[in-house]
Scaffold this motif. Structure first.
Motif, mmCIF file in Angstrom:
data_model
loop_
_atom_site.group_PDB
_atom_site.id
_atom_site.type_symbol
_atom_site.label_atom_id
_atom_site.label_comp_id
_atom_site.label_asym_id
_atom_site.label_seq_id
_atom_site.Cartn_x
_atom_site.Cartn_y
_atom_site.Cartn_z
ATOM 1 N N SER A 417 0.827 -1.208 0.000
ATOM 2 C CA SER A 417 0.000 0.000 0.000
ATOM 3 C C SER A 417 0.862 1.259 0.000
ATOM 4 O O SER A 417 0.598 2.220 -0.726
ATOM 5 C CB SER A 417 -0.919 -0.006 1.226
ATOM 6 O OG SER A 417 -1.547 1.236 1.421
ATOM 7 N N TRP A 420 2.280 1.989 -3.481
ATOM 8 C CA TRP A 420 1.304 2.646 -4.353
ATOM 9 C C TRP A 420 1.119 4.108 -3.950
ATOM 10 O O TRP A 420 0.944 4.991 -4.811
ATOM 11 C CB TRP A 420 -0.040 1.920 -4.289
ATOM 12 C CG TRP A 420 -0.083 0.596 -4.996
ATOM 13 C CD1 TRP A 420 -0.221 -0.641 -4.429
ATOM 14 C CD2 TRP A 420 0.011 0.370 -6.404
ATOM 15 N NE1 TRP A 420 -0.205 -1.612 -5.396
ATOM 16 C CE2 TRP A 420 -0.074 -1.017 -6.626
ATOM 17 C CE3 TRP A 420 0.166 1.211 -7.505
ATOM 18 C CZ2 TRP A 420 -0.012 -1.586 -7.895
ATOM 19 C CZ3 TRP A 420 0.232 0.655 -8.773
ATOM 20 C CH2 TRP A 420 0.138 -0.725 -8.959
ATOM 21 N N ARG A 421 1.148 4.379 -2.656
ATOM 22 C CA ARG A 421 0.998 5.756 -2.178
ATOM 23 C C ARG A 421 2.110 6.657 -2.699
ATOM 24 O O ARG A 421 1.866 7.780 -3.159
ATOM 25 C CB ARG A 421 1.012 5.763 -0.641
ATOM 26 C CG ARG A 421 0.839 7.144 -0.023
ATOM 27 C CD ARG A 421 0.842 7.066 1.493
ATOM 28 N NE ARG A 421 2.170 6.863 2.031
ATOM 29 C CZ ARG A 421 3.033 7.848 2.292
ATOM 30 N NH1 ARG A 421 2.709 9.099 2.007
ATOM 31 N NH2 ARG A 421 4.208 7.583 2.804
ATOM 32 N N ILE A 436 -4.601 4.798 -8.887
ATOM 33 C CA ILE A 436 -3.432 4.265 -8.176
ATOM 34 C C ILE A 436 -3.709 4.198 -6.679
ATOM 35 O O ILE A 436 -3.423 3.187 -6.016
ATOM 36 C CB ILE A 436 -2.188 5.134 -8.453
ATOM 37 C CG1 ILE A 436 -1.775 5.023 -9.924
ATOM 38 C CG2 ILE A 436 -1.022 4.699 -7.561
ATOM 39 C CD1 ILE A 436 -0.654 5.963 -10.318
ATOM 40 N N ARG A 439 -5.745 1.294 -5.519
ATOM 41 C CA ARG A 439 -5.045 0.011 -5.373
ATOM 42 C C ARG A 439 -4.546 -0.208 -3.947
ATOM 43 O O ARG A 439 -4.333 -1.337 -3.527
ATOM 44 C CB ARG A 439 -3.866 -0.057 -6.354
ATOM 45 C CG ARG A 439 -4.301 -0.261 -7.803
ATOM 46 C CD ARG A 439 -3.090 -0.265 -8.716
ATOM 47 N NE ARG A 439 -3.461 -0.540 -10.087
ATOM 48 C CZ ARG A 439 -3.494 -1.747 -10.635
ATOM 49 N NH1 ARG A 439 -3.183 -2.803 -9.911
ATOM 50 N NH2 ARG A 439 -3.829 -1.917 -11.893
ATOM 51 N N ARG A 440 -4.353 0.884 -3.217
ATOM 52 C CA ARG A 440 -3.937 0.748 -1.826
ATOM 53 C C ARG A 440 -4.999 0.011 -1.014
ATOM 54 O O ARG A 440 -4.692 -0.858 -0.207
ATOM 55 C CB ARG A 440 -3.689 2.129 -1.210
ATOM 56 C CG ARG A 440 -2.547 2.914 -1.822
ATOM 57 C CD ARG A 440 -2.351 4.222 -1.080
ATOM 58 N NE ARG A 440 -2.027 3.995 0.321
ATOM 59 C CZ ARG A 440 -2.154 4.902 1.274
ATOM 60 N NH1 ARG A 440 -2.629 6.113 0.981
ATOM 61 N NH2 ARG A 440 -1.828 4.626 2.515
#
Length: 614
Positions: A417, A420-421, A436, A439-440
């Motif tokens: 996570s 992605w952040r 995006i 996705r976390r």
């Protein structure tokens, strides 16, 4: 003075301990993971119950009873019954360390107890308690190692640490005096490292018999070799403890010493040495010294084999994880370099800016010029680094599966996570950035229902808080699109993100005060209390920003937000929580703003209910 019947009693005891060893080495069925540990516990309890009848000398009977308690403490630790383990470790340590005679004869078992109890306290998040245990260990080392070649090193190292700790304490006091007290601040007490010396009548008369008892529990070992290995082990524990206490530089220095000692003595298993090398690389990543960290990771990789064939599965998983952190650190520092606002090209002669949201980290760390080459400044480069990080995390997740490694698996999913952040910070297209960030939630949301919140409360809280933050950020991005009048904007999705953010923040907050627990929130540790209060602040902020379509919905949202702000402000004022100083000021501003706004909207709602004048 020979103890009548002692040899027979020790023979029975030796048989019982052999049974325990055989049982704990068996592989238990998956549905009963602690089956053989429970059976071993029964053997120990039975042996403990028969001590009084077999051993007439009260001193020796006490020795055997407390040493069996030590084995029981280890048993409870293995079955994750930490409170019971802690009580037994505590009582055993008090007995074994009470005077010089016991410390001398039972030194190997005393060090074993200190080491295991120290690990337990670190796991509980109590580094100060672990630090106190290590002081006892080092003082005992200095006493029992007197006259050996390593005695001088003991004395020199302990003296150096005492000076460093005093310097750190004085620096902390100066800083607190300058900045003022923080949330729940507690004075760090001076720990007395003097060894106790409780008189034990008749103990000098049973020294030889006492040595026989010790040999049954531990077996014979070369004293100097044992002391040296235990010294290294306690330095390793010390590295972990001071790291938890925020003394990263000292922790790294101790860890480097451990690596040198393990290589010199040739006593470390390859898995342990690789683990420690990866830990040390982590320190250098924290200092933005990427080249040094990379060098250590390569050494660890070479030691473990290119495919990890020379080390066990867990060590291989931690090596993958260490490499993933290298790539994550590069992204994190690169995001810091983006600054508080990321420039986006607009039309000719114009520019637009966007906030980095939760991806922004205050750029406080200095990056040495020679390390600049590791940073990235474009989405394409960042995506390449993230791809390497993600593949390594996936490899580690194959080792640390959720069935058996809940804590590690959750932490790895949080790292996914986090990756992605950080990647989202480089994306300038808000729609793509939103995908995006989404996705976390895909990475960690399933675990909220998957893990047992009572058995893994800390992990569950972390997940709920992070999911609240994720959906809060998604809400911010979507709200920005709405305010800019972007076409194909979805009010349903905006409402969904807002609702999800509130849901997870409420789950996070409510998890601190379950109905079945009497412990008040005020008794939480300082950092945990601050974490809890910031969750309440975010919830108040979200309630006031609800997407509404009618005056009545707007009134209800304002009222809910105002109530939360007032409650939080009252709580901070009553308990004088200084660390929430900035949030307190914002709460005051919001209360002053929302009260007249609520009156105005309430009047509008009343007018609508009455209808237009005739």
């Amino acid at each position: 003075m020979a103890e009548e019947g002692l040899d027979g009693a020790l023979a029975d005891l030796s048989t019982a301990l052999s049974q325990v060893k055989e049982l704990t080495e068996k592989v238990a069925p998956e549905e009963e993971p602690y089956k053989y540990w429970y059976e071993a516990r029964d053997v120990l309890e039975k042996a403990k119950g028969g001590v009084g009848a077999k051993v007439k000398n009260s001193i020796l009977a006490s020795d055997i009873t407390f040493l069996l308690d030590l084995r029981l403490a280890t048993n409870y630790l293995e079955t994750e019954e930490n409170p019971s383990a802690g009580e037994l470790f505590s009582s055993t340590l008090r007995y074994l360390s009470a005077n010089a005679s016991r410390r001398s004869v039972f030194a190997p078992l005393l060090f074993e107890a200190i080491g295991q109890y120290c690990v337990l306290e670190v796991t509980r998040g109590k580094p100060k308690a672990a630090n106190k245990l290590l002081r006892l260990a080092f003082a005992t080392f200095a006493e029992v190692a007197a006259g050996t070649p390593i005695a001088d090193e003991f004395k020199k190292r302990v003296a150096a640490w005492t000076v460093e700790e005093k310097r750190d304490r004085e620096e902390k006091e100066r800083k607190e005096k300058k900045e003022g007290g923080g949330i729940g601040d507690e004075e760090e007490e001076e720990e007395d490292s003097d060894l106790p010396d409780v008189e034990g009548d008749g103990e000098d008369e049973v020294v030889e018999e006492r040595r026989k008892v010790a040999d049954v529990f531990f077996g014979s070992v070369a004293r100097d070799t044992y002391l040296r290995s235990q010294w290294t082990l306690c330095v390793f524990y010390r590295a972990q403890v001071v790291g938890q206490m925020g003394k990263e530089a000292m922790s790294a220095a101790l860890l480097a010493y451990v690596l040198e000692r393990q290589k010199e003595d040739g006593v470390a298993r390859k898995d342990e040495w690789v683990d420690n090398t990866v830990r040390l690389a982590g320190f250098y990543l924290g200092c933005n010294r990427f080249s040094k960290a990379l060098s250590l990771l390569n050494i660890a990789k070479e030691e473990g084999g290119n495919e990890g064939q020379h080390i066990g599965a867990e060590a291989k998983g931690r090596l993958y994880w260490g490499w993933a952190k290298f790539y994550r650190a590069r992204l994190a520092v690169s995001v810091e370099r983006l600054g508080e606002e990321y420039r986006m090209g607009g039309g000719e002669g114009s520019s637009r800016t966007r906030n980095l949201g939760s991806a922004y980290v205050t750029p406080s760390a200095f990056v040495p010029p020679q390390e600049e080459k590791w940073l990235v400044n474009s989405y394409i480069d960042a995506a390449g680094v993230f791809s390497q990080q993600l593949s390594l995390l996936m490899a580690a997740l194959k080792v640390f599966v959720v069935d058996g490694y809940v804590t590690e698996n959750v932490a790895l999913q949080q790292d996914v996570s986090e990756g992605w952040r950080l990647l989202a910070a480089f994306e300038v297209d808000e729609r793509k950035r939103c995908r995006i960030i989404r996705r976390r939630s895909f990475a960690i949301e399933p675990f909220v229902k998957l893990i047992n919140k009572d058995k893994f409360p800390s992990e569950w809280k972390q997940l709920c808080n992070e999911l609240g933050s994720i959906y809060n950020e998604l809400f911010d991005v979507k709200l920005g699109l709405k305010q800019r009048g972007v076409k194909n904007y979805s009010i349903e999705r905006l409402r969904e993100f807002h609702s999800k953010a509130i849901e997870y923040y409420r789950l996070f907050i409510d998890s601190f005060v379950p109905a079945e627990v009497d412990k008040p929130v005020e008794s939480l540790d300082a950092d945990v209390l601050e974490w809890y209060l910031r969750g309440r602040f975010q919830l108040a902020r979200l309630e006031g920003r609800a997407p509404v379509s009618t005056p009545h919905e707007e009134r209800d949202a304002i009222a809910a937000s105002l109530q939360l702000y007032e409650d939080l402000l009252q709580y901070c004022d009553v308990h004088n929580i200084e660390a929430m100083r900035e949030e307190r000021e914002l709460c005051k501003e919001m209360v002053a703003l929302l009260r007249p706004k609520l009156d105005m909207v309430s009047k509008r709602c009343a007018q609508e209910e009455v209808g237009p004048p005739q």
